[in-house]
Design a protein around this motif. Structure first.
Motif, PDB file in Angstrom:
ATOM      1  N   THR A 239      38.819  22.179   8.501  1.00 61.29           N
ATOM      2  CA  THR A 239      39.914  22.342   7.537  1.00 61.29           C
ATOM      3  C   THR A 239      39.616  23.331   6.427  1.00 61.29           C
ATOM      4  N   ILE A 240      38.335  23.627   6.195  1.00 64.42           N
ATOM      5  CA  ILE A 240      37.969  24.498   5.082  1.00 64.42           C
ATOM      6  C   ILE A 240      37.080  25.644   5.572  1.00 64.42           C
ATOM      7  N   ASN A 258      43.686  27.084   0.444  1.00 62.59           N
ATOM      8  CA  ASN A 258      44.400  25.879   0.857  1.00 62.59           C
ATOM      9  C   ASN A 258      45.740  26.294   1.444  1.00 62.59           C
ATOM     10  N   SER A 261      48.943  24.431  -0.113  1.00 60.54           N
ATOM     11  CA  SER A 261      49.400  24.840  -1.443  1.00 60.54           C
ATOM     12  C   SER A 261      49.597  26.343  -1.545  1.00 60.54           C
ATOM     13  N   GLU A 265      41.480  27.335  -3.844  1.00 67.63           N
ATOM     14  CA  GLU A 265      41.060  26.134  -4.564  1.00 67.63           C
ATOM     15  C   GLU A 265      39.551  25.927  -4.428  1.00 67.63           C
TER      16      GLU A 265
END
Length: 273
Positions: A239-240, A258, A261, A265
């Motif tokens: 996810t990152i 992200n 959003s 972040e």
């Protein structure tokens, strides 16, 4: 006569549009022949590795579309090591470096192992902030891929035994690593340990290709950390995908894009021991 001319123009336009659409569809279908996408840690227009997190965002956006991706600094799977033609190689070009440019314009290009362009797409942004504009333009360039369901079809065939035989006869000569021993020793000393995030405990240990972040309770592998040639740290998980910095307190600060959003972040793994 005027009506006939307009009709001819309309027909020519329709045929031309149909041809372009068919070509774009074929380009997308051709992506299914490739098993991997390799992304460079630095594009030609960047002044430093992963500047503005553009490279990490490229990896993230490809992952979102079901591609299997590797940064060029990461350890590769055995089949890709033997046959780099299993992969597409990503490039991002900027055509908005002029001071007077009104838009940020990026071109996403995918090439095969013979440097042939397989796919090309353009993205634009009118945002003024450099980082936000680059991210916005790159996301725009990925628009055609969002309507295409990529699925590797296994038709990019190769004889694995052939590559294994060639490797035995003529071992691949790896380029000597740059002298970053002191930096790597410092990173190893600071990085290995136990960390806390959202009331869960994680541990970092050394592996051959870099470092691995594991959930202490479940033993589940959560992320990989790689040291780049420019003495920076890459953090990659499902996810990152971003850059990692060890602060003065020994905590790990991960800066990433992200997708939910639409902003850059930070997440902090707090050092426990």
């Amino acid at each position: 006569m005027k009506k006939i001319s307009l009709l001819l123009i309309g027909l020519i336009t329709m045929v031309f549009s149909t041809q372009i659409k068919a070509q774009e569809t074929q380009e997308l279908e051709d992506l299914n022949y490739f098993k991997y996408v390799v992304i460079p840690i630095q594009y030609q227009f960047q002044s430093e590795e992963n500047e503005f997190l553009i490279n990490s965002l490229t990896k993230h956006l490809f992952n979102e579309e079901n591609f299997t991706t590797y940064m060029d600094v990461e350890s590769k799977p055995k089949d890709l090591t033997f046959n780099r033609c299993l992969a597409l190689f990503a490039e991002v070009k900027s055509e908005s470096e002029s001071f007077f440019s009104l838009n940020t314009k990026l071109e996403l290009i995918l090439k095969d192992c013979n440097n042939k362009v397989i796919f090309k797409s353009e993205g634009r942004s009118k945002l003024k902030d450099y980082k936000e504009a680059y991210h916005d333009a790159l996301k725009d360039a990925f628009t055609p891929l969002q309507s295409f369901n990529y699925e590797y079809n296994g038709k990019n065939s190769y004889d694995s035994s052939k590559f294994e035989e060639e490797e035995q006869k003529s071992p691949i000569q790896k380029e000597p690593k740059k002298e970053t021993k002191s930096f790597e020793e410092t990173v190893k000393e600071k990085l290995i340990g136990t960390y806390s995030l959202f009331n869960e405990e994680y541990s970092i240990s050394k592996i051959e290709a870099g470092y691995i972040l594991t959930n202490t309770a479940t033993a589940e592998k959560k992320a990989f950390i790689n040291v780049t040639s420019n003495n920076s740290l890459l953090f990659n998980s499902d996810t990152i995908n971003g850059t990692l910095v060890i602060n003065d307190d020994g905590d790990l600060e991960v800066e990433y894009f992200n997708n939910a959003s639409g902003k850059v972040e930070k997440a902090t793994l707090y050092r426990v021991e």
